[in-house]
Design a protein around this motif. Structure first.
Motif, PDB file in Angstrom:
ATOM      1  N   ILE A 100      20.510  -5.849   7.150  1.00  0.00           N
ATOM      2  CA  ILE A 100      19.132  -5.486   6.763  1.00  0.00           C
ATOM      3  C   ILE A 100      18.315  -5.246   8.018  1.00  0.00           C
ATOM      4  O   ILE A 100      18.490  -5.933   9.033  1.00  0.00           O
ATOM      5  N   GLU A 101      17.477  -4.230   7.974  1.00  0.00           N
ATOM      6  CA  GLU A 101      16.556  -3.937   9.068  1.00  0.00           C
ATOM      7  C   GLU A 101      15.189  -3.613   8.466  1.00  0.00           C
ATOM      8  O   GLU A 101      15.063  -2.733   7.625  1.00  0.00           O
ATOM      9  N   VAL A 102      14.205  -4.371   8.882  1.00  0.00           N
ATOM     10  CA  VAL A 102      12.827  -4.172   8.426  1.00  0.00           C
ATOM     11  C   VAL A 102      12.038  -3.589   9.586  1.00  0.00           C
ATOM     12  O   VAL A 102      12.037  -4.139  10.686  1.00  0.00           O
ATOM     13  N   LYS A 103      11.366  -2.451   9.344  1.00  0.00           N
ATOM     14  CA  LYS A 103      10.664  -1.754  10.416  1.00  0.00           C
ATOM     15  C   LYS A 103       9.168  -1.653  10.118  1.00  0.00           C
ATOM     16  O   LYS A 103       8.767  -1.002   9.154  1.00  0.00           O
ATOM     17  N   SER A 104       8.370  -2.318  10.938  1.00  0.00           N
ATOM     18  CA  SER A 104       6.898  -2.193  10.930  1.00  0.00           C
ATOM     19  C   SER A 104       6.300  -2.270   9.526  1.00  0.00           C
ATOM     20  O   SER A 104       5.505  -1.424   9.118  1.00  0.00           O
ATOM     21  N   VAL A 105       6.679  -3.292   8.798  1.00  0.00           N
ATOM     22  CA  VAL A 105       6.216  -3.442   7.415  1.00  0.00           C
ATOM     23  C   VAL A 105       4.791  -3.969   7.357  1.00  0.00           C
ATOM     24  O   VAL A 105       4.426  -4.913   8.058  1.00  0.00           O
ATOM     25  N   LEU A 106       3.999  -3.341   6.512  1.00  0.00           N
ATOM     26  CA  LEU A 106       2.661  -3.816   6.168  1.00  0.00           C
ATOM     27  C   LEU A 106       2.644  -3.988   4.657  1.00  0.00           C
ATOM     28  O   LEU A 106       3.016  -3.073   3.923  1.00  0.00           O
ATOM     29  N   ALA A 107       2.263  -5.175   4.202  1.00  0.00           N
ATOM     30  CA  ALA A 107       2.297  -5.433   2.760  1.00  0.00           C
ATOM     31  C   ALA A 107       1.214  -6.432   2.385  1.00  0.00           C
ATOM     32  O   ALA A 107       0.727  -7.194   3.223  1.00  0.00           O
ATOM     33  N   GLY A 108       0.823  -6.394   1.127  1.00  0.00           N
ATOM     34  CA  GLY A 108      -0.192  -7.320   0.642  1.00  0.00           C
ATOM     35  C   GLY A 108      -0.434  -7.093  -0.838  1.00  0.00           C
ATOM     36  O   GLY A 108       0.411  -6.539  -1.550  1.00  0.00           O
ATOM     37  N   TYR A 109      -1.596  -7.499  -1.275  1.00  0.00           N
ATOM     38  CA  TYR A 109      -1.912  -7.453  -2.708  1.00  0.00           C
ATOM     39  C   TYR A 109      -3.224  -6.700  -2.924  1.00  0.00           C
ATOM     40  O   TYR A 109      -4.074  -6.628  -2.039  1.00  0.00           O
ATOM     41  N   GLY A 110      -3.381  -6.145  -4.103  1.00  0.00           N
ATOM     42  CA  GLY A 110      -4.602  -5.413  -4.427  1.00  0.00           C
ATOM     43  C   GLY A 110      -4.455  -3.926  -4.195  1.00  0.00           C
ATOM     44  O   GLY A 110      -3.389  -3.412  -3.823  1.00  0.00           O
ATOM     45  N   VAL A 111      -5.541  -3.222  -4.409  1.00  0.00           N
ATOM     46  CA  VAL A 111      -5.548  -1.752  -4.309  1.00  0.00           C
ATOM     47  C   VAL A 111      -5.340  -1.325  -2.856  1.00  0.00           C
ATOM     48  O   VAL A 111      -5.925  -1.881  -1.928  1.00  0.00           O
ATOM     49  N   VAL A 112      -4.482  -0.302  -2.659  1.00  0.00           N
ATOM     50  CA  VAL A 112      -4.217   0.239  -1.328  1.00  0.00           C
ATOM     51  C   VAL A 112      -5.215   1.367  -1.056  1.00  0.00           C
ATOM     52  O   VAL A 112      -5.376   2.272  -1.872  1.00  0.00           O
ATOM     53  N   ASN A 113      -5.898   1.296   0.099  1.00  0.00           N
ATOM     54  CA  ASN A 113      -6.900   2.322   0.418  1.00  0.00           C
ATOM     55  C   ASN A 113      -6.255   3.579   0.999  1.00  0.00           C
ATOM     56  O   ASN A 113      -5.029   3.680   1.087  1.00  0.00           O
ATOM     57  N   ARG A 114      -7.069   4.516   1.433  1.00  0.00           N
ATOM     58  CA  ARG A 114      -6.559   5.798   1.924  1.00  0.00           C
ATOM     59  C   ARG A 114      -5.733   5.637   3.189  1.00  0.00           C
ATOM     60  O   ARG A 114      -4.861   6.452   3.486  1.00  0.00           O
ATOM     61  N   GLU A 115      -6.015   4.605   3.963  1.00  0.00           N
ATOM     62  CA  GLU A 115      -5.254   4.359   5.196  1.00  0.00           C
ATOM     63  C   GLU A 115      -3.945   3.633   4.926  1.00  0.00           C
ATOM     64  O   GLU A 115      -3.191   3.303   5.850  1.00  0.00           O
ATOM     65  N   LEU A 138      10.452  -6.756  -4.874  1.00  0.00           N
ATOM     66  CA  LEU A 138       9.568  -7.291  -5.914  1.00  0.00           C
ATOM     67  C   LEU A 138       8.110  -6.983  -5.611  1.00  0.00           C
ATOM     68  O   LEU A 138       7.286  -6.882  -6.519  1.00  0.00           O
ATOM     69  N   LEU A 139       7.793  -6.851  -4.324  1.00  0.00           N
ATOM     70  CA  LEU A 139       6.462  -6.425  -3.889  1.00  0.00           C
ATOM     71  C   LEU A 139       6.654  -5.250  -2.932  1.00  0.00           C
ATOM     72  O   LEU A 139       6.985  -5.450  -1.760  1.00  0.00           O
ATOM     73  N   PRO A 140       6.482  -4.030  -3.402  1.00  0.00           N
ATOM     74  CA  PRO A 140       6.697  -2.874  -2.525  1.00  0.00           C
ATOM     75  C   PRO A 140       5.747  -2.888  -1.331  1.00  0.00           C
ATOM     76  O   PRO A 140       4.553  -3.145  -1.481  1.00  0.00           O
ATOM     77  N   ALA A 141       6.279  -2.641  -0.150  1.00  0.00           N
ATOM     78  CA  ALA A 141       5.455  -2.582   1.055  1.00  0.00           C
ATOM     79  C   ALA A 141       4.532  -1.375   0.999  1.00  0.00           C
ATOM     80  O   ALA A 141       4.878  -0.336   0.416  1.00  0.00           O
ATOM     81  N   ALA A 142       3.349  -1.518   1.583  1.00  0.00           N
ATOM     82  CA  ALA A 142       2.405  -0.397   1.649  1.00  0.00           C
ATOM     83  C   ALA A 142       2.819   0.585   2.734  1.00  0.00           C
ATOM     84  O   ALA A 142       2.578   1.792   2.625  1.00  0.00           O
ATOM     85  N   ARG A 143       3.423   0.050   3.793  1.00  0.00           N
ATOM     86  CA  ARG A 143       3.912   0.876   4.899  1.00  0.00           C
ATOM     87  C   ARG A 143       5.216   0.288   5.416  1.00  0.00           C
ATOM     88  O   ARG A 143       5.514  -0.880   5.183  1.00  0.00           O
ATOM     89  N   GLY A 144       5.965   1.086   6.178  1.00  0.00           N
ATOM     90  CA  GLY A 144       7.164   0.590   6.821  1.00  0.00           C
ATOM     91  C   GLY A 144       8.433   1.003   6.097  1.00  0.00           C
ATOM     92  O   GLY A 144       8.398   1.689   5.065  1.00  0.00           O
ATOM     93  N   ILE A 204      -3.690   0.565   3.477  1.00  0.00           N
ATOM     94  CA  ILE A 204      -3.856  -0.869   3.704  1.00  0.00           C
ATOM     95  C   ILE A 204      -4.280  -1.538   2.394  1.00  0.00           C
ATOM     96  O   ILE A 204      -5.274  -1.131   1.785  1.00  0.00           O
ATOM     97  N   PRO A 205      -3.555  -2.560   1.930  1.00  0.00           N
ATOM     98  CA  PRO A 205      -3.933  -3.249   0.683  1.00  0.00           C
ATOM     99  C   PRO A 205      -5.253  -4.001   0.835  1.00  0.00           C
ATOM    100  O   PRO A 205      -5.657  -4.359   1.951  1.00  0.00           O
ATOM    101  N   ALA A 206      -5.909  -4.257  -0.284  1.00  0.00           N
ATOM    102  CA  ALA A 206      -7.179  -4.992  -0.263  1.00  0.00           C
ATOM    103  C   ALA A 206      -7.007  -6.385   0.340  1.00  0.00           C
ATOM    104  O   ALA A 206      -7.905  -6.897   1.010  1.00  0.00           O
ATOM    105  N   MET A 207      -5.837  -7.005   0.099  1.00  0.00           N
ATOM    106  CA  MET A 207      -5.536  -8.324   0.670  1.00  0.00           C
ATOM    107  C   MET A 207      -4.244  -8.211   1.480  1.00  0.00           C
ATOM    108  O   MET A 207      -3.159  -8.553   1.018  1.00  0.00           O
TER     109      MET A 207
END
Length: 612
Positions: free
Chosen positions: A280-295, A336-342, A297-300
């Motif tokens: 497994i290789e995880v690259k520059s993951v950004l993840a969280g909860y809530g609505v994802v904005n235009r950039e 189970l929680l899709p990353a917003a980025r990465g 980035i999740p709300a949380m």
């Protein structure tokens, strides 16, 4: 001097599903002198909590005190009426349970709950009770002691809630306080602060206490004497110093051995040297909860720019305080929680970020083992059906082939074949966790995400589970992502370690590299906060460690600045809290996220002798 508590021949029974009485505490006798702290130590089912509750004349549902005598302050507890017992509990004998969160009413302010027992027993007026509570808030080093009582339970941290529970117990000036695993659910940095204030309060008040725990290192900081229990009977009683240095009973020796886990990692040099892509290789993951904005980035946001690799047959340990993103990382890798980025790569092939979009084979190869087997296993299904489901789903096995494979899986996790016909509630905690592991192994995964799989287990059971995991890794070559807040466990099973804080990687390297010199201030704080198995450790803790441990909970930083800024003793205002934090490669081979250079951190006092 007459003992405050005198127990003789205590016998407690419990009724099973067939209405048969089973003895769970047998012929237990001991005394507690005024001002003494006596610890009850043992694994689950040893009778620790049952004995402690008996001191208040209480037996849990399905159990009853069947014999013996309990004298408290010269009075026969077992001969008291219900009215007399109600007057005793919360007034003369106070109880501090393990879970503070479950003990408070979420709809009422904290101060009203803390003084409730004082009002119920009419030991003082409301005004006096409130003044006493505020005094205790000061004594227990709670933040903003004048106003913390106005808050609700969800508005304070776990460590603060545990101290508020202690204030609730002490507000009536009880003669005896029973502490039932009060720090077990806390992170090491929170635990150190709670233990310190508990010890200070006990010492200054001359409190008589019974301390229930399975953690010998914690007990060593507080107890004068230790009573070792197993299967409802006393195995050994002695001073804390004698128990720690000269144990006589073989079971006591096994508890001490389990408190210092052996390194269980497989030989992996050849595996690490191979040119094959990581499992497994995880690259520059950004993840969280809530609505994802235009950039994007999740709300949380929870994880920010997290990267890692794990090779076949190796284990990466992920450690940090509650809320740092450990479990979120496992959920992201599992889909189970899709990353917003990465990106997430499985054997060099890009994985869809959502489990719903992954193929059955991709799902099979990445399995997650959850922390609490009690909630992970369906109580309405026998073990045979629980293990049979993934065999049918992933491999199409049914009938005799499925039954044979279930037996093989049970054998693999060292459980007898007859367990297949039992239900989860008929198994012990360690047995349930083994079934949890067997269910993941049924898929024949390449990677297992172990999310705090030993945190709810006793030290002896933990040792057995860790042995099992190491053996399975040697036999099957499976890779592990092992999440924990227990450094001794990480030390025992992991080849590499990643330290997370508020969703950021602070330090990442081999276990040996971190052991040489944990350079990041947060790494040093974590390692320095682990109780040592010796008396006096708590009294000798460095003041800097205490200051950082009590500075508060993790808060995500703005942008790419350092999340640890507010608690860091070597921070650089105007840089650490504003500028993006660089990743640095250290001479020992580890990576670190810090504005300070390696030379600066060494000169500022990172301890070269710190044992990880």
């Amino acid at each position: 001097m007459a003992p405050l508590v005198k127990v003789e021949g205590l016998r407690v029974t419990a009724r099973d599903e067939r209405w048969r009485d089973n003895v769970i505490v047998q012929d237990v006798s001991f005394e507690v002198q005024p001002g003494e702290v006596v610890a009850l130590i043992g694994e689950s089912g040893s009778g620790k909590t049952t004995i402690a509750l008996s001191l208040m004349g209480y037996a849990r549902s399905g159990a009853r005190i069947a014999g013996g005598s309990i004298l408290f302050d010269g009075r026969n507890v077992l001969g008291m009426t219900q009215r007399e017992l109600s007057s005793l509990r919360g007034s003369k004998i106070a109880y501090v349970p393990q879970s503070a969160a479950a003990s408070f009413n979420p709809a009422r302010p904290l101060l009203k709950q803390v003084i409730e027992s004082a009002q119920l027993h009419r030991v003082m007026s409301q005004a006096d009770a409130e003044a006493k509570a505020v005094s205790l808030f000061h004594e227990l080093v709670l933040p903003d002691p004048q106003r913390v009582g106005e808050r609700f339970p969800h508005q304070v941290s776990g460590g603060q809630l545990q101290r508020l529970l202690a204030a609730m117990a002490l507000v009536t000036d009880p003669k005896l306080v029973i502490f039932d695993e009060p720090t077990t659910a806390l992170d090491v940095t929170t635990q150190i602060e709670v233990l310190r204030v508990f010890k200070k309060a006990i010492r200054e008040r001359g409190t008589t206490a019974v301390y229930v725990s399975h953690d010998l290192a914690v007990v060593a900081q507080l107890a004068n004497r230790i009573i070792v229990l197993r299967d409802g009977a006393i195995r050994e009683v002695d001073t804390t110093a004698r128990i720690l240095t000269e144990p006589k009973n073989e079971y006591t020796k096994s508890l001490l051995a389990a408190a210092e886990p052996l390194v269980r990692t497989a030989t992996i040099d050849a595996l690490q040297a191979t040119s094959a892509p990581p499992v497994i290789e995880v690259k520059s993951v950004l993840a969280g909860y809530g609505v994802v904005n235009r950039e994007g980035i999740p709300a949380m946001p929870v994880l920010r720019d997290v990267s890692l690799t794990i090779k076949s047959g190796t284990t990466l340990g992920v450690i940090g305080e509650s809320g740092c993103g450990k479990s979120t990382l496992a959920r992201v890798i599992a889909g189970l929680l899709p990353a917003a980025r990465g990106e997430i790569m499985l054997n060099g092939v890009k994985l869809p970020l959502s489990a719903a979009e992954r193929t059955r084979d991709q799902l099979r190869r990445v399995q997650i083992v959850f922390q609490t087997a009690d909630t992970a296993l369906n109580p309405a299904r026998p073990i045979r059906r629980i293990l049979g489901r993934p065999l049918e789903f992933y491999h199409g096995l049914s009938g005799d082939k499925q039954r044979r494979r279930v037996a093989e899986l049970l054998d693999m996790v060292r459980l007898p074949a007859k367990m297949a016909d039992r239900y989860p509630n008929e198994l012990s905690g360690g047995q349930k966790q083994r079934v949890n592991l067997a269910r993941a192994l049924a898929a024949e995964p390449a990677l297992m995400l172990c999310d705090e799989v030993t945190s709810a287990l006793d030290t002896v059971v933990v040792a057995a589970i860790l042995d099992l995991l190491a053996e399975l890794q040697r036999e099957l070559g499976v890779a592990y992502l092992f999440i924990s807040h227990d450094l001794s466990t990480i030390k025992a099973v992991c080849d590499e370690v990643m330290i997370l804080y508020a969703g950021q990687m602070m330090e990442h390297g081999s276990r040996s590299a971190l052991r040489q010199r944990p350079l990041h201030p947060y790494s040093n704080l974590l390692i320095s906060s682990v109780p040592e198995l010796r008396q006096g450790w708590l009294d000798g803790i460095n003041e800097t460690v205490l200051k950082e441990a009590s500075a508060g909970v993790a808060r995500p930083a703005r942008g790419e600045a350092c999340s640890f800024f507010e608690r860091c003793s070597v921070r650089i205002p105007g840089r650490c809290d504003v500028e993006p934090t660089p990743l640095r490669q250290l001479s020992k081979g580890a990576r670190i996220r810090c504005q300070r250079t390696e030379k600066e951190l060494i000169e500022l006092g990172a301890p070269s002798g710190c044992q990880y």
